[in-house]
Design an enzyme around this catalytic site. Sequence first.
Site, short mmCIF file in Angstrom:
data_model
loop_
_atom_site.label_atom_id
_atom_site.label_comp_id
_atom_site.label_asym_id
_atom_site.label_seq_id
_atom_site.Cartn_x
_atom_site.Cartn_y
_atom_site.Cartn_z
N LEU A 1 1.16 -1.56 0.62
CA LEU A 1 -0.14 -0.07 -0.46
C LEU A 1 1.25 0.75 0.49
O LEU A 1 1.95 1.39 0.76
CB LEU A 1 -0.94 0.56 1.29
N ASP A 2 0.64 2.74 -0.75
CA ASP A 2 1.45 3.42 -0.71
C ASP A 2 1.68 4.56 1.16
O ASP A 2 0.74 3.60 1.80
CB ASP A 2 0.48 4.98 -1.19
N LYS A 3 2.71 4.78 0.75
CA LYS A 3 2.92 5.03 2.63
C LYS A 3 1.83 5.72 3.06
O LYS A 3 0.89 5.86 4.64
CB LYS A 3 4.07 5.99 2.37
N THR B 1 -1.49 5.21 1.92
CA THR B 1 -2.75 5.07 1.89
C THR B 1 -2.58 3.89 3.63
O THR B 1 -2.14 3.61 3.74
CB THR B 1 -3.09 4.16 1.08
N ARG C 1 -5.56 6.16 -7.81
CA ARG C 1 -5.12 7.56 -7.51
C ARG C 1 -5.50 7.85 -8.97
O ARG C 1 -5.88 9.09 -9.22
CB ARG C 1 -4.22 8.21 -6.93
#
Length: 304
Positions: free
Chosen positions: A131-133, A135, A230
């Site tokens: 997961l993105d930082k 998110t 996104r």
Amino acid sequence: MVRFRKEGVRLDQAVAEALGVSRARAQAWIAEGRVRVGEKVVEKPAYRLRGEEVLVEPPEERPMVVPEDLALPILYEDEDMLVLNKPPGLLTHPAPGVYTGTVVNALLGRYFEVEEAPRPELVRPGIVHRLDKDTSGVLVVAKHGGALEALAGAFRDRLVFKRYLALTEGHPREGTLIAPIGRHPVERHRMHVGGIAARYAETDFALLATIGPYALVEARPHTGRTHQIRVHLKHLRAPILGDELYGRKSPHIPRQALHAYELRLPHPRTGRILEFRAPVPKDMVRAWEALGGVWPESLALETV
């Protein structure tokens, strides 16, 4: 590579002072042939300099990824796998220049031994997906190689159901969006619909609620491209609230308002379908309420 001139001092002392290292390390570099005086390699630490140019080629330092005692909210755990509720602001694995404070640092020592890798960012024990930082939400970790292979296969073969929640500026079109994603042709840190080496990407979108120009959106990605939700929402002219990379900064939330709410996947050993939900973080709920919305009771909230 470092160059300097000294006179009247020992070679190891001069190297240590010039590069800010210990005398022992300087002596090791000299013994390895990494130090030239004039045009010649000098392997004698006691050699006394007479004003010659000294050239030092220190070895490339490889930062270590070390174990850290970081709290990881656990949704589920057995002998094969671990399911986390990743907080926002926490990187899944190390990245160039960031080797501490990640999920991997927390996993090392508690579940895995420290491992060697050509680059620190390749140290990813048990990491099945990321997961993105900024998110938050459900993140699955394999506890051993067999589980990693089985879980990675489930993601690859699209046997995993993923459900995200997002707050958006704009109302995206509902339904399925199929739009390939590749690297942005100019801004290399961004992804872009139809970018360089674009790959197939598919996401289902549904509107759960709206308030003025804003929306609470459910996203169900069928593929796992970098920044997929996104980028697809930006493409639909409804960027995620607070997403500074694909939209703009928001006074209501200090990160992109994106949460991995639900995940269903086959157990790596038994094949039984497991379902996990990560309660929605308070920052997303507060942001929605600040916009004038009421959070749906059907979506579980954080209690802490």
